[in-house]
Design an enzyme around this catalytic site. Sequence first.
Site: not given
Ligand SMILES: C[C@](O)(CO)[C@H](O)COP(=O)(O)OP(=O)(O)OC[C@H]1O[C@@H](n2ccc(N)nc2=O)[C@H](O)[C@@H]1O
Ligand SMILES: Nc1ncnc2c1ncn2[C@@H]1O[C@H](COP(=O)(O)OP(=O)(O)OP(=O)(O)O)[C@@H](O)[C@H]1O
Length: 280
Positions: A139, A9
């Site tokens: 997300d 994404k």
């Molecule tokens: C920053 C983005 O990557 C943009 O696409 C997303 O909004 C993040 O989405 P995500 O990783 O699926 O987020 P989540 O796993 O639901 O949340 C992780 C943490 O990110 C913060 N969080 C996430 C999404 C959002 N709109 N506001 C937040 O403040 C919160 O502290 C939350 O505890």
């Molecule tokens: N299948 C998976 N792939 C990656 N991370 C995972 C998975 N399942 C659980 N996790 C946990 O989710 C956390 C976030 O990983 P992810 O790779 O989705 O982050 P991200 O790319 O920063 O996501 P976003 O862009 O949604 O913020 C990791 O630290 C891991 O502990």
Amino acid sequence: MIEIFAPAKINLALHVRAKRDDGYHELDTIFAFANIGDKISGQLSSKLSMEVHGPFGPELMQITSTEDNLIMRAARKLREKYNISLGADIILEKALPIGAGIGGGSADAAAAIKLLVKIWNIDAKDTDLLDVGASLGADIPICLKGQACRATGIGDIFHDVDISGLHEIHILLVNPLIHLATQHVFANWDGKDAGALIYGSAYENAQRGCNNLTPAAIKLCPIINDILNSLNNRDNILTRMSGSGATCFGLYHDFESCDAARIMMEQKFPNMWIRAGKII
Ligand SMILES: C[C@](O)(CO)[C@H](O)COP(=O)(O)OP(=O)(O)OC[C@H]1O[C@@H](n2ccc(N)nc2=O)[C@H](O)[C@@H]1O
Ligand SMILES: Nc1ncnc2c1ncn2[C@@H]1O[C@H](COP(=O)(O)OP(=O)(O)OP(=O)(O)O)[C@@H](O)[C@H]1O
């Protein structure tokens, strides 16, 4: 065996607008997807199990147990919601870096939901699946939708936007292999509303918008600044960080410019994760 692609994404623009009382943040963002991603495959079984392979498989297994993996969490939610007693053997091919701002875990969870709906033959409404996804991460709904769009709310309210031209664009992804936790980056946001993305098409919004989590991410991971400076040159349409980082991307009109940037970045940063592809 059924196989589902779990594409990275990309936030072509990400405007953080305000912090809500529940700690989450209101966003205005342009989502897109790249033809670079993980693969989930699986088949019907009496028990629920998963195996993890691929270049980032060992790292993922070190930091997250199989039971805590978003794929297994999504599978258990689906089983509960639809009262299913069947299982599945799921295989994840982990090609995307972890904690990278390109929604790897969210893409996997969404792909697992799609896979299991097929394997278990569930007659599910799209809106119900979006609810299952939303209960696991902000997300995941967009990864279930799987199409470029504008989103507000916490990234879960979708708006139609003209996406013409996006599919011809080439993209270079660069990640320094430093794991950034989304919540830490949000916690370092400067609190300044970047405004609404009301500039027209997705392409125009990408060009005129920004990612106002970038300073917060650079504070935690200064090398992002070097990556952005190196990517930024006259041959590309746009240079930006995706999501909460640390992955940065360059957009290009043609394969040649994108590939030249890939070679240049690989020479400059030989230890980073660098992939060239297309917006899908
Ligand atoms: C920053 C983005 O990557 C943009 O696409 C997303 O909004 C993040 O989405 P995500 O990783 O699926 O987020 P989540 O796993 O639901 O949340 C992780 C943490 O990110 C913060 N969080 C996430 C999404 C959002 N709109 N506001 C937040 O403040 C919160 O502290 C939350 O505890
Ligand atoms: N299948 C998976 N792939 C990656 N991370 C995972 C998975 N399942 C659980 N996790 C946990 O989710 C956390 C976030 O990983 P992810 O790779 O989705 O982050 P991200 O790319 O920063 O996501 P976003 O862009 O949604 O913020 C990791 O630290 C891991 O502990």
